[in-house]
Write an enzyme that holds these catalytic residues in place. Sequence first.
Site, PDB file in Angstrom:
ATOM      1  N   SER A 121       5.993  -1.145  -5.882  1.00 16.89           N
ATOM      2  CA  SER A 121       5.186  -1.660  -4.907  1.00 16.89           C
ATOM      3  C   SER A 121       5.776  -2.042  -3.628  1.00 16.89           C
ATOM      4  O   SER A 121       5.336  -2.175  -2.576  1.00 16.89           O
ATOM      5  CB  SER A 121       4.682  -3.219  -5.412  1.00 16.89           C
ATOM      6  OG  SER A 121       5.756  -3.983  -5.660  1.00 16.89           O
ATOM      7  N   HIS A 143       0.610   3.493  -6.640  1.00 21.09           N
ATOM      8  CA  HIS A 143       0.589   1.955  -6.951  1.00 21.09           C
ATOM      9  C   HIS A 143      -0.509   1.357  -6.949  1.00 21.09           C
ATOM     10  O   HIS A 143      -1.464   1.273  -6.357  1.00 21.09           O
ATOM     11  CB  HIS A 143       1.277   1.490  -5.455  1.00 21.09           C
ATOM     12  CG  HIS A 143       1.558  -0.052  -5.352  1.00 21.09           C
ATOM     13  ND1 HIS A 143       1.206  -0.716  -4.220  1.00 21.09           N
ATOM     14  CD2 HIS A 143       1.705  -0.822  -6.376  1.00 21.09           C
ATOM     15  CE1 HIS A 143       1.291  -1.992  -4.515  1.00 21.09           C
ATOM     16  NE2 HIS A 143       1.333  -2.128  -5.805  1.00 21.09           N
ATOM     17  N   GLU A 155      -2.842   3.107  -4.136  1.00 25.53           N
ATOM     18  CA  GLU A 155      -2.037   3.430  -2.962  1.00 25.53           C
ATOM     19  C   GLU A 155      -1.251   4.310  -3.537  1.00 25.53           C
ATOM     20  O   GLU A 155      -0.206   4.543  -4.199  1.00 25.53           O
ATOM     21  CB  GLU A 155      -1.033   2.093  -2.786  1.00 25.53           C
ATOM     22  CG  GLU A 155      -0.654   2.224  -1.128  1.00 25.53           C
ATOM     23  CD  GLU A 155       0.156   0.662  -0.772  1.00 25.53           C
ATOM     24  OE1 GLU A 155       0.022   0.521   0.565  1.00 25.53           O
ATOM     25  OE2 GLU A 155       0.667   0.218  -1.789  1.00 25.53           O
ATOM     26  N   ASN A 193       1.737  -4.440   0.491  1.00 28.29           N
ATOM     27  CA  ASN A 193       2.768  -5.431   0.522  1.00 28.29           C
ATOM     28  C   ASN A 193       3.598  -5.743   1.659  1.00 28.29           C
ATOM     29  O   ASN A 193       4.112  -6.690   1.959  1.00 28.29           O
ATOM     30  CB  ASN A 193       3.843  -5.027  -0.601  1.00 28.29           C
ATOM     31  CG  ASN A 193       3.179  -5.569  -2.016  1.00 28.29           C
ATOM     32  OD1 ASN A 193       2.509  -6.508  -1.915  1.00 28.29           O
ATOM     33  ND2 ASN A 193       3.598  -4.941  -2.915  1.00 28.29           N
TER      34      ASN A 193
END
Length: 298
Positions: A121, A143, A155, A193
């Site tokens: 992540s 991800h 992602e 993130n």
Amino acid sequence: MTVEFEAIGVVGGGQMGSGIAQLGLVHGLRVYLLDSDAQALARASKSISMSIQRLVSKGNISEADASAALQRLHCTSKLEEMKDCDLIVEAIVESEEIKKKLFIELDRISKASAILASNTSSISITRLASATNRPAQVVIGMHFMNPPPIMKLVEIIQGAQTSDETFLATKALAQRFGKTVICSQDYSGFIVNRILMPMINEAFYALYTGVATKEDIDTGMKLGTNHPMGPLELADFIGLDVCVSIMRVLQAGLGDAKYIPCPLLVQYVDAGRLGRKQGLGVYSYHKLPELAKSTSRL
């Protein structure tokens, strides 16, 4: 490179790994799920079976399709059993050192055409790929959001040497799983993130400095910004240790003091308050929580 995915490997029998495995199974793939912990594998197998049965009860798949999906699951503790997989995705601890060691081994045992992917992540795909002898095919970031069977997003992150063919094949697989794909450059934290973790960290600062109670902080974000979970609730769901780890990756990779983890967040992790998985984080999830005696930071 045209990849016809028939079998995938998933390394890591936790919530993320079992969720990714479930996606592969219900979309017609053979799945090799690996974990060195036999109990973790047993829990993952049970969780996958229960989740697929819920799909049957909701009318999303037939009983026959569910049975066939579960027959395609192979649980193992031997990395070599993944040697014929078309793609192997790791979903292990968020540690660059540990992931690199795994990719060295995956590079050794996997077939030449296999794509190696990371569910990281936050960690640099380019640096992970540097541990292998074929960076064009490895490593690509794939991800998934938690929990993978439910969340609609994947992602995808290309490293500096990831080929377009590898990217397109990985994207096609995510779309086969019914996911919406977003693409990020290989910067710490990627998209989700990079934005989410500083918000969670700021929520901890608000709690730390006495701006408001945890309940009011979460209610404010849920009702004021239409978030399904408040940031402190979400941190407990993700795992406070994971949040600290990602903040430190952001701090190291982007070089800005604003990414330093809040002292309260770090203190909770030091005390073993890791969130839902531990029974205690910002909130308590059972009546008499017992703190872990010691917790190492990632």
